[in-house]
Design an enzyme around this catalytic site. Structure first.
Site, short mmCIF file in Angstrom:
data_model
loop_
_atom_site.label_atom_id
_atom_site.label_comp_id
_atom_site.label_asym_id
_atom_site.label_seq_id
_atom_site.Cartn_x
_atom_site.Cartn_y
_atom_site.Cartn_z
N MET A 209 -4.76 -26.32 -7.86
CA MET A 209 -3.36 -25.82 -8.42
C MET A 209 -2.28 -26.81 -7.93
O MET A 209 -1.31 -26.65 -7.94
CB MET A 209 -3.09 -24.47 -7.50
CG MET A 209 -4.24 -23.24 -7.87
SD MET A 209 -3.57 -21.83 -7.63
CE MET A 209 -3.16 -21.84 -5.88
N LEU B 264 -1.12 -32.10 -4.93
CA LEU B 264 -2.42 -32.58 -4.38
C LEU B 264 -2.20 -33.36 -3.08
O LEU B 264 -1.18 -33.97 -2.92
CB LEU B 264 -3.34 -33.60 -5.43
CG LEU B 264 -3.22 -32.95 -6.83
CD1 LEU B 264 -4.07 -34.05 -7.57
CD2 LEU B 264 -4.10 -31.87 -6.66
N HIS B 265 -3.03 -33.34 -2.22
CA HIS B 265 -2.94 -33.84 -1.08
C HIS B 265 -4.51 -34.56 -0.60
O HIS B 265 -5.54 -34.40 -1.52
CB HIS B 265 -2.64 -33.09 0.28
CG HIS B 265 -3.63 -31.87 0.56
ND1 HIS B 265 -4.68 -31.89 0.51
CD2 HIS B 265 -2.93 -30.43 0.05
CE1 HIS B 265 -5.20 -30.33 0.43
NE2 HIS B 265 -4.15 -29.77 0.29
N HIS C 135 -7.60 -32.46 -1.67
CA HIS C 135 -7.94 -32.63 -2.91
C HIS C 135 -8.55 -33.67 -3.15
O HIS C 135 -9.79 -33.67 -4.01
CB HIS C 135 -6.83 -32.19 -3.78
CG HIS C 135 -6.09 -30.97 -3.70
ND1 HIS C 135 -4.72 -30.94 -3.00
CD2 HIS C 135 -6.35 -29.64 -3.88
CE1 HIS C 135 -4.25 -29.54 -2.94
NE2 HIS C 135 -5.29 -28.94 -3.54
N LYS D 290 -12.27 -25.30 3.08
CA LYS D 290 -11.10 -25.01 3.58
C LYS D 290 -10.88 -23.51 3.26
O LYS D 290 -10.43 -22.65 3.99
CB LYS D 290 -10.17 -25.86 3.16
CG LYS D 290 -8.75 -25.23 3.15
CD LYS D 290 -7.95 -25.27 4.28
CE LYS D 290 -6.75 -24.69 4.25
NZ LYS D 290 -6.18 -24.33 3.07
N ASP D 291 -11.47 -23.39 1.89
CA ASP D 291 -11.16 -21.71 1.37
C ASP D 291 -12.56 -21.27 1.31
O ASP D 291 -13.15 -21.05 0.29
CB ASP D 291 -10.46 -21.75 -0.02
CG ASP D 291 -9.30 -22.40 0.18
OD1 ASP D 291 -8.08 -21.84 0.38
OD2 ASP D 291 -9.05 -23.56 -0.07
P1 AMP Z 1 -5.89 -25.27 -4.33
O1 AMP Z 1 -5.18 -26.47 -4.97
O2 AMP Z 1 -5.18 -25.07 -3.06
O3 AMP Z 1 -6.43 -24.17 -4.91
O4 AMP Z 1 -7.22 -26.06 -3.67
C1 AMP Z 1 -8.17 -26.71 -4.78
C2 AMP Z 1 -9.38 -26.94 -4.11
O5 AMP Z 1 -9.18 -28.18 -3.15
C3 AMP Z 1 -10.21 -25.94 -3.51
O6 AMP Z 1 -11.49 -26.03 -3.82
C4 AMP Z 1 -9.89 -25.89 -1.99
O7 AMP Z 1 -10.70 -25.75 -1.13
C5 AMP Z 1 -9.91 -27.77 -1.76
N1 AMP Z 1 -8.98 -27.88 -0.56
C6 AMP Z 1 -7.74 -27.62 -0.33
N2 AMP Z 1 -7.25 -28.16 0.92
C7 AMP Z 1 -8.54 -28.95 1.29
C8 AMP Z 1 -8.89 -29.50 2.67
N3 AMP Z 1 -7.89 -29.50 3.47
N4 AMP Z 1 -10.09 -30.04 2.71
C9 AMP Z 1 -10.94 -29.98 1.83
N5 AMP Z 1 -10.61 -29.30 0.59
C10 AMP Z 1 -9.43 -28.59 0.48
#
Ligand code: AMP
Length: 284
Positions: free
Chosen positions: A32, A35-36, A39, A151-152
């Protein structure tokens, strides 16, 4: 320069068809945005494992149970593109909301059992939104492999089950949680913390790790969880939504550690909802 930005399903399908004709393996990393390094670790893994990689960026309205949360979700598109350029996935797919959910859209993909409890209870409709959008992204990209963060963890299990159950030929790969130096799991939501809240935030991963270690050594899960909850609240968290020991494979509630488990938590700090989880392995 990579990534090429694609905004329509037609353009995406044309690109994917060319790759498939050449026999390329395709990886997808759904995000979403904002990005960090968490991601980016998924994108690096995908680039290492697959011939072609698509990163998707879509802030999915269907998975937000709170309109304020959706409106305030961080959006840093230009920055995201620059970060991705340092790794070089092939495509950044950014569909519009009206393309994903055109007038008349009426389908929901719903996974049972794994969505019961934890985020499934506290965010009604959230996992239906996740399963629906991820199902669409899997079918739109035609990817062979998808990369998700541990993480999720509940989300990872739900997405994997969904793909298996409805026979989408894709391998869902779970990747380790990337953390800040002080142990806080990286999250797009962390930027919502004030400096003072950010300093206290690592009480969450510390308490989680402490409880996981105590339970792994034979401590009683219920009392260790109670201690960890109090530690998190004493550190200044507003509330702990849940802190639970669940089976690592089926997410079934566990009261004693008789098989590999996961300790999962969600807690609020100054208006920001943070989640985290760690593995708990029984001593051999
Ligand atoms: P999001 O943008 O939050 O929906 O996350 C996108 C993807 O990045 C999902 O598969 C999350 O589980 C993964 N993600 C988010 N934060 C982390 C993290 N700290 N370490 C590893 N994967 C992550």
């Amino acid at each position: 320069m990579k990534p090429e930005v694609i905004r329509t399903l037609r353009d995406l399908r044309n690109e994917v068809a060319r790759w498939k004709k050449d026999g390329r393996t395709i990886g997808v990393v759904p995000t979403m945005g904002a990005l960090h390094e968490g991601h980016l670790s998924l994108v690096r893994r995908a680039v290492a494992d697959c011939d072609r990689v698509i990163v998707t960026l879509f802030v999915n309205p269907k998975q937000f149970n709170d309109n304020k949360d959706l409106a305030s979700y961080p959006r840093t598109e230009d920055e995201d593109r620059k970060l991705l350029a340092t790794i070089g996935p092939d495509v950044l797919y950014m569909p519009g909301v009206e393309d994903m959910y055109p007038e008349g859209f009426a389908t929901t993909v719903s996974v049972s059992r794994l969505t019961e409890g934890m985020c499934g209870d506290f965010r009604p409709g959230h996992f239906d939104g996740v399963a629906t959008v991820v199902c669409k992204l899997f079918l739109q990209t035609g990817a062979d492999r998808a990369f998700f963060g541990e993480k999720d963890y509940q989300q990872l299990m739900v997405v994997r089950r969904m793909a298996r159950d409805i026979d989408i030929p894709i391998e869902v790969i779970g990747c380790p949680t990337i953390r800040e130096k002080d142990g806080l799991a990286m999250s797009s939501r962390n930027i919502g913390l004030s400096a003072e809240e950010r300093e206290r935030a690592n009480a969450l991963p510390n308490a989680l790790r402490g409880a996981a270690e105590a339970i792994a050594k034979g401590g009683n899960p219920t009392s260790e969880i109670g201690t960890a909850r109090r530690t998190i609240e004493d550190a200044g968290y507003d509330s702990v939504e849940y802190l639970e020991l669940r089976g690592a494979d089926d997410l079934a509630p566990m009261t004693k550690l008789d098989r590999p488990a996961r300790l999962l938590v969600a807690a609020w700090l100054g208006g920001v909802r943070l989640i985290d989880n760690v593995p708990v392995a029984p001593a051999r």
